[in-house]
Design a protein around this motif. Structure first.
Motif, short mmCIF file in Angstrom:
data_model
loop_
_atom_site.label_atom_id
_atom_site.label_comp_id
_atom_site.label_asym_id
_atom_site.label_seq_id
_atom_site.Cartn_x
_atom_site.Cartn_y
_atom_site.Cartn_z
N LEU A 132 42.95 28.84 41.52
CA LEU A 132 42.63 29.44 42.82
C LEU A 132 41.25 29.04 43.31
N LEU A 133 40.29 28.88 42.38
CA LEU A 133 38.97 28.41 42.79
C LEU A 133 39.05 27.00 43.36
N ILE A 134 39.84 26.14 42.74
CA ILE A 134 39.98 24.77 43.25
C ILE A 134 40.60 24.78 44.64
N LEU A 135 41.61 25.61 44.85
CA LEU A 135 42.28 25.68 46.15
C LEU A 135 41.46 26.44 47.19
N GLY A 136 40.50 27.23 46.74
CA GLY A 136 39.73 28.05 47.67
C GLY A 136 40.51 29.23 48.21
N LEU A 137 41.41 29.77 47.40
CA LEU A 137 42.26 30.88 47.82
C LEU A 137 41.91 32.11 46.97
N PHE A 138 41.70 33.26 47.64
CA PHE A 138 41.30 34.49 46.95
C PHE A 138 40.10 34.22 46.04
N VAL A 139 39.08 33.61 46.61
CA VAL A 139 37.93 33.15 45.82
C VAL A 139 37.20 34.33 45.19
N ARG A 140 36.99 35.38 45.97
CA ARG A 140 36.24 36.53 45.43
C ARG A 140 37.00 37.23 44.32
N VAL A 141 38.32 37.39 44.47
CA VAL A 141 39.11 38.03 43.41
C VAL A 141 39.10 37.18 42.15
N SER A 142 39.27 35.88 42.30
CA SER A 142 39.25 34.98 41.15
C SER A 142 37.88 34.98 40.48
N ALA A 143 36.83 34.96 41.30
CA ALA A 143 35.48 34.97 40.74
C ALA A 143 35.20 36.25 39.97
N LEU A 144 35.72 37.38 40.46
CA LEU A 144 35.51 38.63 39.75
C LEU A 144 36.21 38.62 38.39
N ALA A 145 37.45 38.14 38.35
CA ALA A 145 38.18 38.08 37.07
C ALA A 145 37.49 37.14 36.09
N LEU A 146 37.04 35.99 36.56
CA LEU A 146 36.36 35.03 35.68
C LEU A 146 34.98 35.52 35.26
N LEU A 147 34.34 36.31 36.11
CA LEU A 147 33.05 36.91 35.73
C LEU A 147 33.23 37.90 34.59
N VAL A 148 34.31 38.68 34.64
CA VAL A 148 34.59 39.62 33.55
C VAL A 148 34.82 38.85 32.24
N VAL A 149 35.59 37.76 32.30
CA VAL A 149 35.85 36.95 31.10
C VAL A 149 34.54 36.36 30.55
N SER A 150 33.70 35.85 31.44
CA SER A 150 32.46 35.21 30.99
C SER A 150 31.50 36.22 30.39
#
Length: 229
Positions: free
Chosen positions: A71-89
């Motif tokens: 989703l980050l590559i496509l630029g779709l739902f960027v904030r939701v994807s960034a939040l999930a990946l921030l939790v993982v990191s």
């Protein structure tokens, strides 16, 4: 001034696109590695490093890294994807790499920082989110313009047209003589005979007969006294 702002915005969009694609590829690679190892092996590794609820954490991490990276590559739902990946990191930084020195958690820390940046400012206009926002904005502007045109048309349609009064015999026209003898330049109008509406007497009103009786009493002459004998 406007051109400078446009140039800065374009540079930001380009930098955001490059960052999204780079980070997305890194997360997909880590998620695909866990997927190939299997959910059981990944959960066992999480349990050995002290991650709470390792089975759930392993499943969430694999889905977040693969789907969120795409989703980050496509630029779709960027904030939701960034939040999930921030939790993982942050989870990897706290439970796995945090106590091993900066050279062990520098990659995880950098990924977490970039995810935080995407969560704050989104991923720029060069993505599906930006495309959907432009489509929605143009549709709203078109609907607003159409509604304004409809209001102007309806107001012009409902405006009453001026009525012309036809001249009748006995009336005058400006600048001419009248058939009734009025002078030039005057305007004589015939009074309109409007029929008087009759209504039934309400309770407490005086009828015509009552009024006549009252008038007779008032107008009755005073009786003469008989002459003195």
């Amino acid at each position: 001034m406007g051109g400078e702002i446009t140039m800065k915005r374009s540079l930001f969009d380009l930098a955001a696109l490059i960052s999204r694609v780079t980070i997305g590829v890194i997360f997909i690679a880590h998620g695909w590695q866990k997927w190939q190892a299997g959910l059981g092996a990944t959960a066992q590794h999480f349990a050995q490093t002290g991650v709470p609820v390792p089975q759930l954490a392993a499943g969430f991490t694999m889905v977040a890294e693969i789907v969120g990276g795409a989703l980050l590559i496509l630029g779709l739902f960027v904030r939701v994807s960034a939040l999930a990946l921030l939790v993982v990191s942050v989870g990897a930084l706290v439970f796995v790499h945090g106590s091993q020195g900066i050279f062990e958690w520098e990659l995880v820390g950098s990924l977490a920082a970039i995810c935080l940046l995407f969560l704050a400012v989104s991923g720029g206009r060069l993505g599906l989110d930006g495309l959907l926002r432009r489509i929605h904005r143009r549709r709203a502007e078109r609907e607003l313009a159409e509604s304004g045109t409809t209001k102007r048309t309806s107001s012009a349609t409902t405006r009453p047209a001026p009525t012309s009064r036809e001249s009748t015999p006995g009336e005058t026209t400006r600048g001419g003589a009248t058939s009734g003898g009025t002078t030039s330049g005057e305007t004589a109008t015939r009074p309109m005979n409007v029929p008087r509406q009759t209504r039934a007497p309400r309770s407490g009103d005086l009828s015509d007969q009552d009024m006549r009786d009252i008038d007779a009493i008032i107008d009755e002459p005073t009786k003469r006294r008989p002459p003195n004998r």
